[in-house]
Write a protein that holds these residues in place. Structure first.
Motif, PDB file in Angstrom:
ATOM      1  N   ASP A   3       0.814  -1.213   0.000  1.00  0.00           N
ATOM      2  CA  ASP A   3       0.000   0.000   0.000  1.00  0.00           C
ATOM      3  C   ASP A   3       0.850   1.266   0.000  1.00  0.00           C
ATOM      4  OD1 ASP A   3      -2.231  -1.587   0.018  1.00  0.00           O
ATOM      5  OD2 ASP A   3      -2.489  -1.508   2.210  1.00  0.00           O
ATOM      6  N   TRP A   4       2.008   1.224   0.663  1.00  0.00           N
ATOM      7  CA  TRP A   4       2.818   2.422   0.767  1.00  0.00           C
ATOM      8  C   TRP A   4       3.430   2.840  -0.572  1.00  0.00           C
ATOM      9  CZ3 TRP A   4       7.674   1.651  -0.995  1.00  0.00           C
ATOM     10  CH2 TRP A   4       8.202   0.353  -0.939  1.00  0.00           C
ATOM     11  N   PHE A   5       3.320   1.969  -1.583  1.00  0.00           N
ATOM     12  CA  PHE A   5       3.927   2.281  -2.875  1.00  0.00           C
ATOM     13  C   PHE A   5       3.247   3.467  -3.558  1.00  0.00           C
ATOM     14  CE2 PHE A   5       5.029   1.446  -7.376  1.00  0.00           C
ATOM     15  CZ  PHE A   5       6.414   1.408  -7.228  1.00  0.00           C
ATOM     16  N   VAL A   6       2.020   3.760  -3.131  1.00  0.00           N
ATOM     17  CA  VAL A   6       1.323   4.907  -3.739  1.00  0.00           C
ATOM     18  C   VAL A   6       2.015   6.223  -3.381  1.00  0.00           C
ATOM     19  CG1 VAL A   6      -0.901   3.734  -3.786  1.00  0.00           C
ATOM     20  CG2 VAL A   6      -0.260   5.067  -1.768  1.00  0.00           C
ATOM     21  N   LEU A   7       2.872   6.185  -2.361  1.00  0.00           N
ATOM     22  CA  LEU A   7       3.599   7.394  -1.972  1.00  0.00           C
ATOM     23  C   LEU A   7       4.690   7.754  -2.962  1.00  0.00           C
ATOM     24  CD1 LEU A   7       3.933   6.770   1.875  1.00  0.00           C
ATOM     25  CD2 LEU A   7       2.290   8.236   0.686  1.00  0.00           C
ATOM     26  N   VAL A   8       4.853   6.957  -4.009  1.00  0.00           N
ATOM     27  CA  VAL A   8       5.856   7.265  -5.019  1.00  0.00           C
ATOM     28  C   VAL A   8       5.563   8.617  -5.683  1.00  0.00           C
ATOM     29  CG1 VAL A   8       4.650   6.121  -6.917  1.00  0.00           C
ATOM     30  CG2 VAL A   8       7.152   6.293  -6.956  1.00  0.00           C
ATOM     31  N   GLY A   9       4.301   9.041  -5.645  1.00  0.00           N
ATOM     32  CA  GLY A   9       3.952  10.351  -6.186  1.00  0.00           C
ATOM     33  C   GLY A   9       4.647  11.479  -5.446  1.00  0.00           C
ATOM     34  N   VAL A  10       4.817  11.309  -4.131  1.00  0.00           N
ATOM     35  CA  VAL A  10       5.535  12.312  -3.332  1.00  0.00           C
ATOM     36  C   VAL A  10       6.985  12.394  -3.799  1.00  0.00           C
ATOM     37  CG1 VAL A  10       6.257  12.968  -1.013  1.00  0.00           C
ATOM     38  CG2 VAL A  10       4.008  11.915  -1.372  1.00  0.00           C
ATOM     39  N   PHE A  17      10.802  19.093  -8.124  1.00  0.00           N
ATOM     40  CA  PHE A  17      11.117  20.404  -7.569  1.00  0.00           C
ATOM     41  C   PHE A  17      12.621  20.599  -7.429  1.00  0.00           C
ATOM     42  CE2 PHE A  17       6.823  21.262  -5.257  1.00  0.00           C
ATOM     43  CZ  PHE A  17       6.210  21.319  -6.507  1.00  0.00           C
ATOM     44  N   LEU A  18      13.335  19.530  -7.059  1.00  0.00           N
ATOM     45  CA  LEU A  18      14.793  19.640  -6.946  1.00  0.00           C
ATOM     46  C   LEU A  18      15.430  19.939  -8.301  1.00  0.00           C
ATOM     47  CD1 LEU A  18      15.668  16.740  -4.466  1.00  0.00           C
ATOM     48  CD2 LEU A  18      15.754  19.196  -4.021  1.00  0.00           C
ATOM     49  N   LEU A  19      14.875  19.370  -9.347  1.00  0.00           N
ATOM     50  CA  LEU A  19      15.393  19.601 -10.699  1.00  0.00           C
ATOM     51  C   LEU A  19      14.839  20.884 -11.316  1.00  0.00           C
ATOM     52  CD1 LEU A  19      15.247  15.959 -12.136  1.00  0.00           C
ATOM     53  CD2 LEU A  19      17.232  17.191 -11.203  1.00  0.00           C
ATOM     54  N   LYS A  20      13.963  21.580 -10.560  1.00  0.00           N
ATOM     55  CA  LYS A  20      13.377  22.845 -11.006  1.00  0.00           C
ATOM     56  C   LYS A  20      12.618  22.687 -12.333  1.00  0.00           C
ATOM     57  CE  LYS A  20      16.810  25.688  -8.619  1.00  0.00           C
ATOM     58  NZ  LYS A  20      17.814  26.768  -8.740  1.00  0.00           N
ATOM     59  N   LEU A  21      11.868  21.593 -12.415  1.00  0.00           N
ATOM     60  CA  LEU A  21      11.048  21.367 -13.593  1.00  0.00           C
ATOM     61  C   LEU A  21       9.751  22.160 -13.493  1.00  0.00           C
ATOM     62  CD1 LEU A  21      11.532  17.491 -13.926  1.00  0.00           C
ATOM     63  CD2 LEU A  21      12.802  19.302 -15.084  1.00  0.00           C
ATOM     64  N   ASP A  22       8.980  22.177 -14.569  1.00  0.00           N
ATOM     65  CA  ASP A  22       7.712  22.892 -14.581  1.00  0.00           C
ATOM     66  C   ASP A  22       6.789  22.347 -13.488  1.00  0.00           C
ATOM     67  OD1 ASP A  22       5.807  24.751 -16.224  1.00  0.00           O
ATOM     68  OD2 ASP A  22       4.674  22.909 -15.910  1.00  0.00           O
ATOM     69  N   VAL A  23       6.282  23.263 -12.657  1.00  0.00           N
ATOM     70  CA  VAL A  23       5.511  22.854 -11.473  1.00  0.00           C
ATOM     71  C   VAL A  23       4.242  22.103 -11.863  1.00  0.00           C
ATOM     72  CG1 VAL A  23       4.257  23.677  -9.452  1.00  0.00           C
ATOM     73  CG2 VAL A  23       6.427  24.751 -10.101  1.00  0.00           C
ATOM     74  N   ALA A  25       3.522  20.495 -14.619  1.00  0.00           N
ATOM     75  CA  ALA A  25       3.843  19.190 -15.202  1.00  0.00           C
ATOM     76  C   ALA A  25       4.246  18.194 -14.127  1.00  0.00           C
ATOM     77  CB  ALA A  25       4.969  19.349 -16.226  1.00  0.00           C
ATOM     78  N   VAL A  26       4.996  18.652 -13.130  1.00  0.00           N
ATOM     79  CA  VAL A  26       5.427  17.769 -12.041  1.00  0.00           C
ATOM     80  C   VAL A  26       4.223  17.273 -11.247  1.00  0.00           C
ATOM     81  CG1 VAL A  26       6.688  17.677  -9.855  1.00  0.00           C
ATOM     82  CG2 VAL A  26       7.736  18.756 -11.856  1.00  0.00           C
ATOM     83  N   VAL A  27       3.298  18.178 -10.928  1.00  0.00           N
ATOM     84  CA  VAL A  27       2.118  17.803 -10.131  1.00  0.00           C
ATOM     85  C   VAL A  27       1.247  16.815 -10.906  1.00  0.00           C
ATOM     86  CG1 VAL A  27      -0.013  18.664  -9.093  1.00  0.00           C
ATOM     87  CG2 VAL A  27       2.127  19.938  -8.804  1.00  0.00           C
ATOM     88  N   ILE A  28       1.041  17.068 -12.197  1.00  0.00           N
ATOM     89  CA  ILE A  28       0.225  16.155 -13.008  1.00  0.00           C
ATOM     90  C   ILE A  28       0.897  14.788 -13.110  1.00  0.00           C
ATOM     91  CG2 ILE A  28      -0.666  15.724 -15.327  1.00  0.00           C
ATOM     92  CD1 ILE A  28      -1.146  18.694 -15.605  1.00  0.00           C
ATOM     93  N   ALA A  31       0.444  12.934  -9.869  1.00  0.00           N
ATOM     94  CA  ALA A  31      -0.920  12.408  -9.750  1.00  0.00           C
ATOM     95  C   ALA A  31      -1.096  11.162 -10.606  1.00  0.00           C
ATOM     96  CB  ALA A  31      -1.921  13.480 -10.150  1.00  0.00           C
ATOM     97  N   LEU A  32      -0.535  11.178 -11.821  1.00  0.00           N
ATOM     98  CA  LEU A  32      -0.639  10.029 -12.713  1.00  0.00           C
ATOM     99  C   LEU A  32       0.079   8.819 -12.131  1.00  0.00           C
ATOM    100  CD1 LEU A  32      -1.362   8.667 -15.373  1.00  0.00           C
ATOM    101  CD2 LEU A  32       0.677   9.711 -16.384  1.00  0.00           C
ATOM    102  N   VAL A  33       1.274   9.018 -11.632  1.00  0.00           N
ATOM    103  CA  VAL A  33       2.039   7.919 -11.046  1.00  0.00           C
ATOM    104  C   VAL A  33       1.320   7.344  -9.836  1.00  0.00           C
ATOM    105  CG1 VAL A  33       4.190   7.352  -9.844  1.00  0.00           C
ATOM    106  CG2 VAL A  33       4.259   8.737 -11.929  1.00  0.00           C
ATOM    107  N   THR A  34       0.742   8.220  -9.021  1.00  0.00           N
ATOM    108  CA  THR A  34       0.021   7.767  -7.824  1.00  0.00           C
ATOM    109  C   THR A  34      -1.180   6.907  -8.203  1.00  0.00           C
ATOM    110  OG1 THR A  34       0.696   9.750  -6.605  1.00  0.00           O
ATOM    111  CG2 THR A  34      -1.187   8.520  -5.748  1.00  0.00           C
ATOM    112  N   MET A  35      -1.943   7.336  -9.200  1.00  0.00           N
ATOM    113  CA  MET A  35      -3.117   6.564  -9.610  1.00  0.00           C
ATOM    114  C   MET A  35      -2.718   5.223 -10.225  1.00  0.00           C
ATOM    115  SD  MET A  35      -6.103   9.107 -10.949  1.00  0.00           S
ATOM    116  CE  MET A  35      -7.206   7.704 -10.864  1.00  0.00           C
ATOM    117  N   LEU A  36      -1.674   5.218 -11.035  1.00  0.00           N
ATOM    118  CA  LEU A  36      -1.224   3.956 -11.622  1.00  0.00           C
ATOM    119  C   LEU A  36      -0.711   3.008 -10.550  1.00  0.00           C
ATOM    120  CD1 LEU A  36       0.615   5.241 -14.830  1.00  0.00           C
ATOM    121  CD2 LEU A  36      -1.677   4.246 -14.659  1.00  0.00           C
ATOM    122  N   ALA A  37      -0.010   3.562  -9.538  1.00  0.00           N
ATOM    123  CA  ALA A  37       0.486   2.736  -8.437  1.00  0.00           C
ATOM    124  C   ALA A  37      -0.656   2.177  -7.605  1.00  0.00           C
ATOM    125  CB  ALA A  37       1.437   3.546  -7.554  1.00  0.00           C
ATOM    126  N   ALA A  38      -1.784   2.908  -7.582  1.00  0.00           N
ATOM    127  CA  ALA A  38      -2.957   2.451  -6.823  1.00  0.00           C
ATOM    128  C   ALA A  38      -3.798   1.456  -7.611  1.00  0.00           C
ATOM    129  CB  ALA A  38      -3.808   3.648  -6.422  1.00  0.00           C
TER     130      ALA A  38
END
Length: 233
Positions: A3-10, A17-23, A25-28, A31-38
């Motif tokens: 169950d904790w694998f859904v935290l991969v979105g965090v 954010f560390l790589l200073k990518l588009d905010v 795009a990073v949030v979307i 969210a996509l990774v979290t849903m796929l992990a779930a």
């Protein structure tokens, strides 16, 4: 899959954010990774994203103002504001910010939403108050930062106190609902009327504060001018 694998979105957000990518795009992506992990499908993700967009379309409409503001600045909005102030020789930064605070309170009382930090203060109010300060010799970096902060302050004071003078403002309705739950018989009109004295007091306190800012800037400009004269001698 644990169950904790859904935290991969965090983790995606932190890395993005560390790589200073588009905010956005990073949030979307997170969210996509979290849903796929779930265990959800990509179509479910699109459905959720579309529903969120429709439910919060007012926020999306606000975002449309950002490119409009950028285009206005690109084609000389700031320069025109500075030119206008330069023609008003008697207008000091404090006087200008006092006038803006009162105008902001009046628009709040009548429920007119004309301004905000992004839409109004940054492209118009701050350049105009900054031009008024520079016309009086206050052009150091510390003074520029002071004028910037005071421009934001005038917006906060005008908006915070002025909006409670409008009977349909969310803050007024919240106060009415809270007092009614506590057993008090109040109406939005009574709350708005009770807020008027505080609006006037806030305007007076702001005017005194901005008057002191004028004195401070004038004093700093005089000291700087004396130092330049002494250096030339």
């Amino acid at each position: 899959m644990p169950d904790w694998f859904v935290l991969v979105g965090v983790l995606v957000i932190v890395v993005g954010f560390l790589l200073k990518l588009d905010v956005i795009a990073v949030v979307i992506a997170a969210a996509l990774v979290t849903m796929l992990a779930a265990g959800e499908s990509f179509l479910a993700f699109l459905d959720l994203l579309g529903k969120a967009f429709v439910d919060n379309r007012s926020v999306s409409l606000f975002l449309l103002t950002l490119p409009m503001i950028a285009l206005s600045e690109r084609y000389g909005l700031k320069e025109q504001a500075v030119t206008l102030i330069s023609k008003l020789h008697a207008l000091t930064p404090g006087r200008f910010l006092t006038i803006y605070t009162v105008i902001r309170q009046l628009t709040g009382i009548f429920g007119i939403r004309i301004s905000g930090m992004v839409q109004f203060v940054r492209p118009i109010v701050h350049p105009m108050s900054s031009a008024a300060a520079k016309s009086r010799g206050a052009d150091s970096e510390s003074e520029a930062e002071l004028v910037k902060a005071e421009s934001a302050l005038s917006e906060n004071i005008g908006n915070f106190f002025g909006q409670n003078g409008f009977v349909a403002a969310s803050g007024v309705l919240l106060i009415v609902a809270t007092l009614k739950e506590a057993g008090y018989d109040v109406t939005p009109e009574l709350i708005a009327a009770a807020s008027l004295p505080m609006i006037v007091i806030a305007a007076i306190v702001a005017a005194v504060h901005f008057w002191n800012i004028d004195r401070r800037l004038t004093k700093h400009a005089a000291v700087a001018q004396d130092s330049e004269v002494a250096g030339d001698e």
